[in-house]
Design an enzyme around this catalytic site. Structure first.
Site, PDB file in Angstrom:
ATOM      1  N   ASP A  40       0.857  -1.196   0.000  1.00 28.90           N
ATOM      2  CA  ASP A  40       0.000   0.000   0.000  1.00 28.90           C
ATOM      3  C   ASP A  40       0.889   1.242   0.000  1.00 28.90           C
ATOM      4  O   ASP A  40       2.003   1.233   0.525  1.00 28.90           O
ATOM      5  CB  ASP A  40      -0.907  -0.003   1.235  1.00 28.90           C
ATOM      6  CG  ASP A  40      -2.147   0.863   1.041  1.00 28.90           C
ATOM      7  OD1 ASP A  40      -3.267   0.281   0.980  1.00 28.90           O
ATOM      8  OD2 ASP A  40      -2.018   2.113   0.965  1.00 28.90           O
TER       9      ASP A  40
ATOM     10  N   ASP B 188       4.041   2.209  -4.259  1.00 23.47           N
ATOM     11  CA  ASP B 188       3.079   2.911  -5.110  1.00 23.47           C
ATOM     12  C   ASP B 188       2.885   2.053  -6.360  1.00 23.47           C
ATOM     13  O   ASP B 188       3.849   1.817  -7.100  1.00 23.47           O
ATOM     14  CB  ASP B 188       3.676   4.285  -5.475  1.00 23.47           C
ATOM     15  CG  ASP B 188       2.775   5.111  -6.380  1.00 23.47           C
ATOM     16  OD1 ASP B 188       1.792   4.554  -6.927  1.00 23.47           O
ATOM     17  OD2 ASP B 188       3.077   6.303  -6.558  1.00 23.47           O
ATOM     18  N   VAL B 189       1.667   1.585  -6.597  1.00 28.28           N
ATOM     19  CA  VAL B 189       1.455   0.695  -7.749  1.00 28.28           C
ATOM     20  C   VAL B 189       1.680   1.392  -9.094  1.00 28.28           C
ATOM     21  O   VAL B 189       1.733   0.731 -10.123  1.00 28.28           O
ATOM     22  CB  VAL B 189       0.060   0.011  -7.723  1.00 28.28           C
ATOM     23  CG1 VAL B 189      -0.116  -0.847  -6.485  1.00 28.28           C
ATOM     24  CG2 VAL B 189      -1.062   1.021  -7.881  1.00 28.28           C
TER      25      VAL B 189
ATOM     26  N   TYR C 107     -13.390   6.847 -14.234  1.00 27.81           N
ATOM     27  CA  TYR C 107     -13.332   5.738 -13.279  1.00 27.81           C
ATOM     28  C   TYR C 107     -13.921   4.464 -13.893  1.00 27.81           C
ATOM     29  O   TYR C 107     -13.340   3.379 -13.789  1.00 27.81           O
ATOM     30  CB  TYR C 107     -14.088   6.122 -12.000  1.00 27.81           C
ATOM     31  CG  TYR C 107     -14.137   5.023 -10.969  1.00 27.81           C
ATOM     32  CD1 TYR C 107     -12.992   4.647 -10.273  1.00 27.81           C
ATOM     33  CD2 TYR C 107     -15.329   4.347 -10.698  1.00 27.81           C
ATOM     34  CE1 TYR C 107     -13.034   3.623  -9.337  1.00 27.81           C
ATOM     35  CE2 TYR C 107     -15.371   3.333  -9.763  1.00 27.81           C
ATOM     36  CZ  TYR C 107     -14.227   2.982  -9.080  1.00 27.81           C
ATOM     37  OH  TYR C 107     -14.264   1.958  -8.158  1.00 27.81           O
TER      38      TYR C 107
ATOM     39  N   LYS D 291     -12.285   0.642 -14.563  1.00 29.21           N
ATOM     40  CA  LYS D 291     -12.816  -0.601 -13.980  1.00 29.21           C
ATOM     41  C   LYS D 291     -13.295  -1.564 -15.069  1.00 29.21           C
ATOM     42  O   LYS D 291     -13.219  -2.776 -14.901  1.00 29.21           O
ATOM     43  CB  LYS D 291     -13.921  -0.268 -12.975  1.00 29.21           C
ATOM     44  CG  LYS D 291     -13.379   0.400 -11.712  1.00 29.21           C
ATOM     45  CD  LYS D 291     -12.366  -0.493 -11.013  1.00 29.21           C
ATOM     46  CE  LYS D 291     -11.672   0.174  -9.858  1.00 29.21           C
ATOM     47  NZ  LYS D 291     -10.779  -0.739  -9.106  1.00 29.21           N
TER      48      LYS D 291
ATOM     49  N   THR E 119     -16.863   2.425   2.870  1.00 27.74           N
ATOM     50  CA  THR E 119     -15.426   2.443   3.191  1.00 27.74           C
ATOM     51  C   THR E 119     -15.003   3.894   3.407  1.00 27.74           C
ATOM     52  O   THR E 119     -15.766   4.818   3.095  1.00 27.74           O
ATOM     53  CB  THR E 119     -14.593   1.879   2.016  1.00 27.74           C
ATOM     54  OG1 THR E 119     -14.673   2.804   0.922  1.00 27.74           O
ATOM     55  CG2 THR E 119     -15.070   0.505   1.572  1.00 27.74           C
TER      56      THR E 119
HETATM   57  P1  NAD Z   1     -10.005   3.066   0.216  1.00 28.54           P
HETATM   58  O1  NAD Z   1      -9.625   4.438  -0.209  1.00 28.54           O
HETATM   59  O2  NAD Z   1     -10.606   2.858   1.560  1.00 28.54           O
HETATM   60  O3  NAD Z   1      -8.750   2.092   0.053  1.00 28.54           O
HETATM   61  C1  NAD Z   1      -7.927   2.155  -1.073  1.00 28.54           C
HETATM   62  C2  NAD Z   1      -6.533   1.713  -0.673  1.00 28.54           C
HETATM   63  O4  NAD Z   1      -5.704   1.734  -1.858  1.00 28.54           O
HETATM   64  C3  NAD Z   1      -5.892   2.662   0.355  1.00 28.54           C
HETATM   65  O5  NAD Z   1      -5.293   1.920   1.407  1.00 28.54           O
HETATM   66  C4  NAD Z   1      -4.876   3.423  -0.466  1.00 28.54           C
HETATM   67  O6  NAD Z   1      -3.745   3.866   0.307  1.00 28.54           O
HETATM   68  C5  NAD Z   1      -4.477   2.375  -1.512  1.00 28.54           C
HETATM   69  N1  NAD Z   1      -3.894   2.994  -2.695  1.00 28.54           N
HETATM   70  C6  NAD Z   1      -4.393   4.044  -3.413  1.00 28.54           C
HETATM   71  N2  NAD Z   1      -3.537   4.390  -4.376  1.00 28.54           N
HETATM   72  C7  NAD Z   1      -2.469   3.556  -4.276  1.00 28.54           C
HETATM   73  C8  NAD Z   1      -1.244   3.435  -4.993  1.00 28.54           C
HETATM   74  N3  NAD Z   1      -0.933   4.261  -5.993  1.00 28.54           N
HETATM   75  N4  NAD Z   1      -0.389   2.454  -4.626  1.00 28.54           N
HETATM   76  C9  NAD Z   1      -0.680   1.622  -3.604  1.00 28.54           C
HETATM   77  N5  NAD Z   1      -1.805   1.710  -2.862  1.00 28.54           N
HETATM   78  C10 NAD Z   1      -2.687   2.666  -3.206  1.00 28.54           C
HETATM   79  O7  NAD Z   1     -10.998   2.554  -0.936  1.00 28.54           O
HETATM   80  P2  NAD Z   1     -11.986   1.284  -1.049  1.00 28.54           P
HETATM   81  O8  NAD Z   1     -13.358   1.825  -1.122  1.00 28.54           O
HETATM   82  O9  NAD Z   1     -11.644   0.241  -0.066  1.00 28.54           O
HETATM   83  O10 NAD Z   1     -11.602   0.813  -2.522  1.00 28.54           O
HETATM   84  C11 NAD Z   1     -10.769  -0.301  -2.761  1.00 28.54           C
HETATM   85  C12 NAD Z   1     -10.997  -0.777  -4.184  1.00 28.54           C
HETATM   86  O11 NAD Z   1     -12.368  -1.110  -4.341  1.00 28.54           O
HETATM   87  C13 NAD Z   1     -10.668   0.254  -5.271  1.00 28.54           C
HETATM   88  O12 NAD Z   1     -10.008  -0.396  -6.346  1.00 28.54           O
HETATM   89  C14 NAD Z   1     -12.035   0.751  -5.712  1.00 28.54           C
HETATM   90  O13 NAD Z   1     -12.041   1.154  -7.057  1.00 28.54           O
HETATM   91  C15 NAD Z   1     -12.863  -0.501  -5.508  1.00 28.54           C
HETATM   92  N6  NAD Z   1     -14.295  -0.254  -5.348  1.00 28.54           N
HETATM   93  C16 NAD Z   1     -14.748   0.516  -4.316  1.00 28.54           C
HETATM   94  C17 NAD Z   1     -16.122   0.729  -4.177  1.00 28.54           C
HETATM   95  C18 NAD Z   1     -16.698   1.579  -3.061  1.00 28.54           C
HETATM   96  O14 NAD Z   1     -17.883   1.969  -3.179  1.00 28.54           O
HETATM   97  N7  NAD Z   1     -15.979   1.849  -1.973  1.00 28.54           N
HETATM   98  C19 NAD Z   1     -17.015   0.158  -5.094  1.00 28.54           C
HETATM   99  C20 NAD Z   1     -16.516  -0.626  -6.137  1.00 28.54           C
HETATM  100  C21 NAD Z   1     -15.139  -0.829  -6.246  1.00 28.54           C
END
Ligand code: NAD
Length: 258
Positions: free
Chosen positions: A44, A59-60, A151, A155, A186
């Site tokens: 992360d 960082d990815v 976005y 996806k 979240t």
């Molecule tokens: P979140 O912001 O709570 O968590 C995201 C995590 O990714 C964080 O810990 C952040 O530090 C890490 N991150 C971000 N950029 C990064 C990078 N460049 N390198 C490494 N780590 C990085 O978000 P979430 O809601 O838990 O989302 C997680 C995944 O689920 C995402 O891919 C998001 O697109 C997907 N998603 C979320 C939702 C929603 O409604 N929350 C719905 C569908 C899909």
């Protein structure tokens, strides 16, 4: 939480890496995989992860950073069986909103990030007899949502990559699937709500958009990820599991008043 599910040790002996595991869906996934017996590492960009997990700061969007972090994780875990590509960021706007630079930045994290982490893990996954990759896509990949063009494009790409990766990696015994969460409760969504002019009304609107009338919980997504990651889903590859309260497929109507 469902105790019967969490008492199961079906992932005992398996080693997992979760990107984005410091928060939200990724963190819930780390917890569920650990509860089911796996050894779990987090990759992360956050400064630190939860206690008791192996944490690699990376960082990815940087290949060098990913390769270094994956190397550290493989050395600590002694190999890898499960990769969960969950790290991602959001973007808002219609097709005219986002600059070229933002398009490139969001794709670099949400799409190329999945490729970077996966290719760094591939040799290790190929040597596992129970290898599985789970990519976190979104309801935005399959349904038109307002103000989410960039976005959604990322996806949709993750979903398409999932199918192509599954075809390529089938001969190596590596299963590849995705989850498509609906709006999930979240920190990401909390940040969005904090910026809304009326956060309560915005939250109610997001909940009402899903046929089951509420936000998805991060545990519900994590349980779906754990299912796809588990050897018990050994015949499931190249598909996705919607965790969206019926948002993608159901057409409900209000109950008629008496
Ligand atoms: P979140 O912001 O709570 O968590 C995201 C995590 O990714 C964080 O810990 C952040 O530090 C890490 N991150 C971000 N950029 C990064 C990078 N460049 N390198 C490494 N780590 C990085 O978000 P979430 O809601 O838990 O989302 C997680 C995944 O689920 C995402 O891919 C998001 O697109 C997907 N998603 C979320 C939702 C929603 O409604 N929350 C719905 C569908 C899909």
């Amino acid at each position: 939480m469902n105790n019967a599910l969490n008492e199961s040790q079906e992932l005992a002996g398996l080693r997992a890496l979760v990107t984005g595991g410091a928060s939200g869906i990724g963190l819930a996934t780390v917890r569920v995989l650990e509860q089911r017996g796996a050894s779990v590492a987090i990759l992360d960009i956050a400064e630190q992860g939860p206690e008791a997990s192996i944490f690699a700061h990376a960082d990815v969007s940087s290949d060098e950073s990913v390769r270094r972090a994956v190397g550290e994780v493989l050395a600590k875990l002694g190999g890898l069986d499960i990769l969960v590509n969950c790290a991602g960021i959001g973007a808002q706007g219609d097709v005219s909103t986002n600059s070229d630079q933002e398009w490139h930045e969001v794709f670099d994290i949400n799409v190329v990030g999945v490729a970077r982490v996966t290719r760094a893990c591939l040799d290790a996954l190929r040597t596992s007899s129970r290898a599985a990759i789970v990519n976190v896509s979104s309801i935005a990949a399959t349904v038109g949502l307002p103000d989410r063009v960039l976005y959604s494009a990322t996806k949709g790409a993750v979903l398409a990559m999932t199918m192509a990766m599954a075809a390529d990696l089938l001969p190596d015994g590596v299963r590849v699937n995705a989850v498509n969460p609906g709006t999930t409760d979240t920190p990401w969504i909390s940040r969005l709500l904090d910026r809304a002019t009326d956060p309560d009304a915005e939250r109610a609107a997001l909940a009402a958009r899903q046929p089951h009338g509420r936000l998805v919980s991060s545990d519900e997504v994590a349980w779906a990820i754990a299912y796809l990651a588990s050897p018990s889903s050994g015949s499931t590859t190249g598909t996705y599991l919607a965790v969206d309260g019926g948002m993608q497929r159901l057409r409900t109507r209000p109950t008629p008043s008496a």
